[in-house]
Write an enzyme that holds these catalytic residues in place. Structure first.
Site, PDB file in Angstrom:
ATOM      1  N   HIS A 104      -3.439  16.503 -11.187  1.00  0.00           N
ATOM      2  CA  HIS A 104      -2.693  15.344 -10.696  1.00  0.00           C
ATOM      3  C   HIS A 104      -2.801  14.253 -11.751  1.00  0.00           C
ATOM      4  O   HIS A 104      -3.875  13.689 -11.972  1.00  0.00           O
ATOM      5  CB  HIS A 104      -3.217  14.820  -9.352  1.00  0.00           C
ATOM      6  N   LEU A 105      -1.685  13.981 -12.377  1.00  0.00           N
ATOM      7  CA  LEU A 105      -1.644  13.018 -13.484  1.00  0.00           C
ATOM      8  C   LEU A 105      -0.910  11.766 -13.007  1.00  0.00           C
ATOM      9  O   LEU A 105       0.316  11.709 -13.014  1.00  0.00           O
ATOM     10  CB  LEU A 105      -0.911  13.657 -14.669  1.00  0.00           C
ATOM     11  N   THR A 150      -5.789   7.704  -4.437  1.00  0.00           N
ATOM     12  CA  THR A 150      -5.890   8.264  -3.086  1.00  0.00           C
ATOM     13  C   THR A 150      -5.050   9.544  -2.988  1.00  0.00           C
ATOM     14  O   THR A 150      -5.308  10.389  -2.141  1.00  0.00           O
ATOM     15  CB  THR A 150      -5.437   7.252  -2.011  1.00  0.00           C
ATOM     16  N   GLU A 158       0.831  -1.224   0.000  1.00  0.00           N
ATOM     17  CA  GLU A 158       0.000   0.000   0.000  1.00  0.00           C
ATOM     18  C   GLU A 158       0.855   1.259   0.000  1.00  0.00           C
ATOM     19  O   GLU A 158       1.892   1.320   0.639  1.00  0.00           O
ATOM     20  CB  GLU A 158      -0.943   0.019   1.205  1.00  0.00           C
ATOM     21  N   PHE A 193       1.496   5.622   0.176  1.00  0.00           N
ATOM     22  CA  PHE A 193       1.492   6.654   1.211  1.00  0.00           C
ATOM     23  C   PHE A 193       0.079   7.138   1.585  1.00  0.00           C
ATOM     24  O   PHE A 193      -0.256   7.259   2.754  1.00  0.00           O
ATOM     25  CB  PHE A 193       2.316   7.835   0.679  1.00  0.00           C
ATOM     26  N   ASN A 194      -0.734   7.376   0.573  1.00  0.00           N
ATOM     27  CA  ASN A 194      -2.013   8.041   0.870  1.00  0.00           C
ATOM     28  C   ASN A 194      -3.100   7.098   1.362  1.00  0.00           C
ATOM     29  O   ASN A 194      -4.004   7.525   2.072  1.00  0.00           O
ATOM     30  CB  ASN A 194      -2.468   8.849  -0.343  1.00  0.00           C
TER      31      ASN A 194
HETATM   32  C1  LIG Z   1      -3.959   0.971  -7.110  1.00  0.00           C
HETATM   33  C2  LIG Z   1      -3.341   1.526  -5.851  1.00  0.00           C
HETATM   34  O1  LIG Z   1      -2.952   2.853  -6.055  1.00  0.00           O
HETATM   35  C3  LIG Z   1      -2.367   3.512  -4.982  1.00  0.00           C
HETATM   36  O2  LIG Z   1      -1.856   4.730  -5.455  1.00  0.00           O
HETATM   37  P1  LIG Z   1      -2.562   6.132  -5.268  1.00  0.00           P
HETATM   38  O3  LIG Z   1      -3.901   5.845  -4.729  1.00  0.00           O
HETATM   39  O4  LIG Z   1      -2.495   6.939  -6.517  1.00  0.00           O
HETATM   40  O5  LIG Z   1      -1.690   7.001  -4.257  1.00  0.00           O
HETATM   41  P2  LIG Z   1      -0.577   6.630  -3.212  1.00  0.00           P
HETATM   42  O6  LIG Z   1      -1.090   5.594  -2.303  1.00  0.00           O
HETATM   43  O7  LIG Z   1      -0.087   7.825  -2.572  1.00  0.00           O
HETATM   44  O8  LIG Z   1       0.606   6.013  -4.040  1.00  0.00           O
HETATM   45  C4  LIG Z   1       1.201   6.690  -5.071  1.00  0.00           C
HETATM   46  C5  LIG Z   1       2.607   7.137  -4.738  1.00  0.00           C
HETATM   47  O9  LIG Z   1       3.231   7.434  -5.982  1.00  0.00           O
HETATM   48  C6  LIG Z   1       3.890   8.683  -5.926  1.00  0.00           C
HETATM   49  N1  LIG Z   1       3.101   9.683  -6.662  1.00  0.00           N
HETATM   50  C7  LIG Z   1       1.918   9.534  -7.272  1.00  0.00           C
HETATM   51  N2  LIG Z   1       1.519  10.694  -7.834  1.00  0.00           N
HETATM   52  C8  LIG Z   1       2.481  11.595  -7.576  1.00  0.00           C
HETATM   53  C9  LIG Z   1       2.651  12.975  -7.878  1.00  0.00           C
HETATM   54  O10 LIG Z   1       1.814  13.618  -8.493  1.00  0.00           O
HETATM   55  N3  LIG Z   1       3.766  13.560  -7.424  1.00  0.00           N
HETATM   56  C10 LIG Z   1       4.702  12.890  -6.715  1.00  0.00           C
HETATM   57  N4  LIG Z   1       5.772  13.567  -6.299  1.00  0.00           N
HETATM   58  N5  LIG Z   1       4.593  11.597  -6.416  1.00  0.00           N
HETATM   59  C11 LIG Z   1       3.485  10.952  -6.835  1.00  0.00           C
HETATM   60  C12 LIG Z   1       3.929   9.062  -4.460  1.00  0.00           C
HETATM   61  O11 LIG Z   1       5.062   8.487  -3.862  1.00  0.00           O
HETATM   62  C13 LIG Z   1       2.658   8.415  -3.917  1.00  0.00           C
HETATM   63  O12 LIG Z   1       2.680   8.255  -2.552  1.00  0.00           O
HETATM   64  C14 LIG Z   1      -1.220   2.736  -4.435  1.00  0.00           C
HETATM   65  O13 LIG Z   1      -0.849   3.265  -3.205  1.00  0.00           O
HETATM   66  C15 LIG Z   1      -1.559   1.318  -4.178  1.00  0.00           C
HETATM   67  O14 LIG Z   1      -0.389   0.634  -3.832  1.00  0.00           O
HETATM   68  C16 LIG Z   1      -2.168   0.680  -5.392  1.00  0.00           C
HETATM   69  O15 LIG Z   1      -1.197   0.595  -6.403  1.00  0.00           O
END
Ligand SMILES: C[C@@H]1O[C@H](OP(=O)(O)OP(=O)(O)OC[C@H]2O[C@@H](n3cnc4c(=O)[nH]c(N)nc43)[C@H](O)[C@@H]2O)[C@@H](O)[C@H](O)[C@@H]1O
Length: 486
Positions: free
Chosen positions: A345-346, A443, A106, A108-109
């Site tokens: 946010h892409l 997220t 999982e 960060f968010n």
């Molecule tokens: C389908 C799920 O999606 C979930 O992703 P999702 O909700 O987008 O969001 P997060 O849970 O935060 O995971 C995405 C991670 O990718 C990086 N990241 C994504 N977008 C950006 C951005 O715009 N800027 C920067 N600097 N970093 C970004 C960042 O480290 C972030 O914590 C995943 O946590 C799960 O593991 C799973 O893959």
């Protein structure tokens, strides 16, 4: 005296609980401690008495185990235990610590969301029992792939959040503080409960009901016994181990964890796979208080402020955004301003296959962005993205009529704030824009939408997302989760 509850672990750790019928005081004897410290100094008579009690307790073990829990208000609790018993027991233990961890893949968010489930649970418990929620250090996240930022393990929450602000909502502490308080104890964690879904949870026609049971582990677990203690991932801390590890099939809200904590007599309990527990209060004013308490660390806010000022001609004053330093002073706001830029946010990388239909290719994303920015009569686009450099360069070529920016910290700054810090700065910048478009079911986008709700932006400037080429335009837009104040 009557023996009310006993547990016998396969090693020499015997726990006997004796409860006095007269004064309801609990006496807990750890027989491994007895072995090491007490037995040599005991008289023969005392040794005999302890041996008899142990023997008696072991004989009653199976009865006690089978009748250990009673249903009360939908929660399993120790049978016959009154509120007074519990509070006497609780105060005899002093501060108790709840540690937790989340499914390793999982991001960060989602982890922030799991924090909220536990923080709200602790917020509700804080007047009844003296618990501290130990903030699990950040590290080794799948998405944190930068190689030039040093080790990204054991990162404290203060690197990303204002911990004092969190503490205004729930009794949380950093891992270091916990480690400082249990240094001399081996193993430091008494009990680990790994939450798992019931085997029958996906069976058709199965009625949903809140329930939990200690059961055999359905899948293999990353903990194993080495000598007297269990070793495991424990956020890469070599000095952390546990005395007991069990699996708990779990279906329900975080409040159901009360049952697990109350049947346990341990001072330090850890819940692994905490994401299995659901939100107690999704979307009500307590949920939003917890969310509002999650202020970002000051240094990250300042980095974002400086970028907004220098690159985007944006500041809270100019944008007419209100955000008192203390979240407790926030009121319901209506913000019609926002920074003079369109924020997007892409989400790329794993979303390209995980959400293939809903994530647009770069040309289709650019087409949608161009349409919106023209309508808004703006000239600047801020892109938050996990896209590699070449993808961002391509996107820029499709939007060459506009000023397209991305937050790119210097190597020194990136080393300091790491991948998590860069992501938060991106989120802060997006949350202050006049208009925001996110990515379907990310997220990362959801957390930006929540920030904007807190600042009172008009909902039509917040709950938007890019459509996938296969879906076409228009596509279903994100659900609106309006902020609620008391
Ligand atoms: C389908 C799920 O999606 C979930 O992703 P999702 O909700 O987008 O969001 P997060 O849970 O935060 O995971 C995405 C991670 O990718 C990086 N990241 C994504 N977008 C950006 C951005 O715009 N800027 C920067 N600097 N970093 C970004 C960042 O480290 C972030 O914590 C995943 O946590 C799960 O593991 C799973 O893959």
């Amino acid at each position: 005296m009557r023996i009310t509850d006993t547990k016998f672990n396969a090693d020499v750790t015997w726990k006997i609980r004796l409860k006095s019928n007269v004064n309801h005081r609990h006496l807990i004897l750890h027989l491994n401690d007895c072995n090491e410290h007490l037995l040599p100094t005991m008289s023969i008579l005392t040794r005999l008495l302890v041996a008899v009690l142990c023997f008696g307790s072991l004989k009653t073990h199976s009865v006690a185990e089978s009748s250990q829990f009673c249903e009360k208000d939908g929660l399993k609790e120790n049978c016959g235990e009154t509120k007074e018993d519990r509070s006497t027991f609780s105060s005899s233990l002093g501060v108790r610590y709840l540690l937790y961890d989340v499914n390793p893949p999982e991001g960060f968010n989602l982890r922030r969301d799991v924090y909220m489930r536990l923080a709200i649970f602790m917020h509700e418990m804080k007047n009844e029992e003296n618990w501290r929620l130990v903030l699990p250090p950040w590290g080794q996240l799948y998405h944190w792939q930068s190689s030039n930022v040093g080790e990204q393990t054991k990162l404290p929450w203060r690197m990303f959040f204002d911990v004092k602000s969190l503490q205004k909502f729930a009794p949380v502490i950093e891992m270091e503080e916990f480690l400082g308080s249990v240094q001399k104890k081996r193993p430091p964690i008494d009990e680990v409960y790994i939450l798992q879904h019931y085997k029958d949870v996906w069976e058709e026609g199965k009625e949903w009901q809140d329930r939990w049971n200690i059961e055999g582990c359905i899948e293999s677990i990353p903990y194993s016994k080495s000598g007297k203690a269990y070793t495991g991932p424990f956020w890469t801390y070599k000095n952390l181990s546990a005395q007991k590890v069990e699996c708990a099939s779990f279906q329900g809200h975080a409040a159901l964890l009360k049952g697990i904590l109350r049947q346990s007599r341990a001072k330090v309990v850890m819940i692994d796979h905490a994401e299995v527990a659901l939100h107690d209060r999704y979307g009500d004013h307590i949920y939003w208080e917890c969310r509002r308490s999650m202020r970002f660390a000051r240094h990250l806010v300042e980095i974002a402020q400086s970028f907004r000022k220098q690159q985007l001609d944006s500041s809270d004053d100019k944008d007419m955004v209100k955000r008192p330093d203390n979240w407790l002073e926030e009121r319901e706001y209506t913000t019609t301003g926002g920074g003079p830029y369109l924020a997007v946010h892409l989400r790329r990388k794993d979303f390209l296959w995980g959400r293939a239909k809903q994530v647009p290719d770069l040309q289709f994303a650019a087409d949608q962005i161009e349409k919106i920015i023209k309508k808004l009569q703006l000239e600047t686009i801020f892109i938050a993205t996990d896209a590699p450099k070449h993808e961002f360069a391509e996107l820029k070529t499709h939007l060459s009529k506009f000023k397209v920016l991305r937050f790119e910290p210097s190597p020194t700054l990136k080393y300091e704030i790491k991948d998590g810090g860069v992501a938060i700065v991106d989120q802060i910048i997006c949350s202050h824009a006049k208009y925001f478009i996110g990515t379907h079911e990310s997220t990362f986008s959801f957390r930006i939408q929540e920030e904007r709700e807190i600042m009172g932006f008009q909902r039509n400037t917040t709950f938007n997302r890019l459509c996938g080429r296969e879906e076409g335009i228009p596509c279903t837009q994100p659900t609106q989760w309006p902020i609620v104040f008391k």
